[in-house]
Enzyme design. Structure first.
Site, PDB file in Angstrom:
ATOM      1  CE  LYS A  41      -0.641  -1.679   4.704  1.00 15.47           C
ATOM      2  NZ  LYS A  41      -1.308  -1.742   5.933  1.00 15.47           N
ATOM      3  NE  ARG A  90      -6.205  -2.235  14.832  1.00 16.61           N
ATOM      4  CZ  ARG A  90      -5.998  -1.722  13.635  1.00 16.61           C
ATOM      5  NH1 ARG A  90      -6.011  -0.424  13.464  1.00 16.61           N
ATOM      6  NH2 ARG A  90      -5.768  -2.507  12.599  1.00 16.61           N
ATOM      7  CB  SER A 128      -2.169   4.548   9.985  1.00 17.27           C
ATOM      8  OG  SER A 128      -1.274   4.230  11.014  1.00 17.27           O
TER       9      SER A 128
HETATM   10  O1  PNS Z   1       1.402  -1.894  10.298  1.00 16.19           O
HETATM   11  P1  PNS Z   1       1.244  -3.010   9.324  1.00 16.19           P
HETATM   12  O2  PNS Z   1       1.137  -2.479   7.915  1.00 16.19           O
HETATM   13  O3  PNS Z   1       0.110  -3.935   9.665  1.00 16.19           O
HETATM   14  O4  PNS Z   1       2.615  -3.880   9.408  1.00 16.19           O
HETATM   15  C1  PNS Z   1       2.807  -4.996   8.584  1.00 16.19           C
HETATM   16  C2  PNS Z   1       4.247  -5.531   8.684  1.00 16.19           C
HETATM   17  C3  PNS Z   1       5.260  -4.444   8.376  1.00 16.19           C
HETATM   18  C4  PNS Z   1       4.480  -6.062  10.071  1.00 16.19           C
HETATM   19  C5  PNS Z   1       4.360  -6.717   7.664  1.00 16.19           C
HETATM   20  O5  PNS Z   1       3.917  -6.282   6.406  1.00 16.19           O
HETATM   21  C6  PNS Z   1       5.768  -7.272   7.509  1.00 16.19           C
HETATM   22  O6  PNS Z   1       6.308  -7.852   8.418  1.00 16.19           O
HETATM   23  N1  PNS Z   1       6.361  -7.053   6.333  1.00 16.19           N
HETATM   24  C7  PNS Z   1       7.717  -7.517   6.026  1.00 16.19           C
HETATM   25  C8  PNS Z   1       7.699  -8.660   5.010  1.00 16.19           C
HETATM   26  C9  PNS Z   1       7.554 -10.004   5.693  1.00 16.19           C
HETATM   27  O7  PNS Z   1       8.310 -10.366   6.569  1.00 16.19           O
HETATM   28  N2  PNS Z   1       6.539 -10.796   5.249  1.00 16.19           N
HETATM   29  C10 PNS Z   1       6.293 -12.124   5.787  1.00 16.19           C
HETATM   30  C11 PNS Z   1       5.311 -12.115   6.937  1.00 16.19           C
HETATM   31  S1  PNS Z   1       3.671 -11.977   6.315  1.00 16.19           S
END
Ligand code: PNS
Length: 164
Positions: A41, A90, A128
C-alpha cells in the site's frame, strides 16, 4: 537480555501505536520499532517522516530504538538479536491477518515468537487509515495522533489533499 521488535508501517503513528510501544518497553529490555520502507500500500508519509514522528513520540523511553527495514521481518529480527515480535491486536477483524503473519513468520524462523498485546479499550477502533481518512476530509485528528507530531501530520495531510 530480551529484545523485541515492534514492526509496522506507521503511516502515520497513532496514539494506539505509542501505547503498544510503551507497554512493550516495560516488558522487554530492548524494543526496536521497525518501520517497513517498501509497503504494498503506497505510504502517504515518507520513510523519514514516519521515523521522525515515531522518534518524537517515543522520546524519553530509553530502551526504545526507531529504525527502518526492508525484506523479511524475521530476517531483520534475527540480524538484530530479537527473540520476540510484538504486535498490537485490536478488534476481531485484525485476527485473521495477524494469525497468517504469525504462522508465516513462525514457519520462516521458529526461534522467533510473536506476542500480542491487546489494544487499550479507547484505541480499539483506531488505525492510521482512520487518521488519514478523517484528516483529508478536514476532521479533527488530535485525539488520534501524539500531540508532539500533530501539527506536522495535519500539515502533510493538507498538502496531500491539495494534490488528490
Ligand atoms: O502496520 P502493518 O502495515 O500492519 O505492518 C505490517 C508488517 C510491516 C508487520 C508486515 O507487512 C511485515 O512484516 N512485512 C515484512 C515482510 C515479511 O516479513 N513478510 C512475511 C510475513 S507476512
Amino acid at each position: 537480555m530480551t529484545t523485541a521488535v515492534c514492526p509496522g508501517s506507521f503511516d502515520p503513528v497513532t496514539v494506539g501505536h505509542v501505547d503498544i510501544i510503551k507497554r512493550a518497553a516495560k516488558m522487554f529490555d530492548r524494543v526496536i520499532v521497525a518501520v517497513l520502507i517498501n509497503m504494498d500500500k503506497k505510504p502517504w508519509f515518507t520513510i523519514d517522516e514516519r521515523l521522525e514522528f515515531l522518534r518524537k513520540a517515543t522520546e524519553g523511553i530509553d530502551n526504545v530504538e526507531i529504525v527502518s527495514f526492508n525484506g523479511l521481518l524475521v530476517d531483520f529480527a534475527a540480524a538484530n538479536g530479537a527473540d520476540v515480535i510484538v504486535r498490537g491486536l485490536r478488534a476481531v477483524s485484525d485476527f485473521e491477518y495477524e494469525f497468517q503473519m504469525t504462522l508465516t513468520n513462525n514457519k520462516l524462523n521458529p526461534e522467533i515468537e510473536t506476542v500480542f498485546l491487546t489494544s487499550s479499550a479507547e484505541n480499539m477502533y483506531l488505525s492510521s487509515s482512520i487518521v488519514k481518512q478523517v484528516g483529508v476530509m478536514g476532521g479533527d485528528v488530535s485525539p488520534f495522533v501524539p500531540h508532539c507530531v500533530l501539527d506536522e501530520i495535519i500539515s502533510r495531510i493538507k498538502q496531500r489533499s491539495k494534490v488528490l
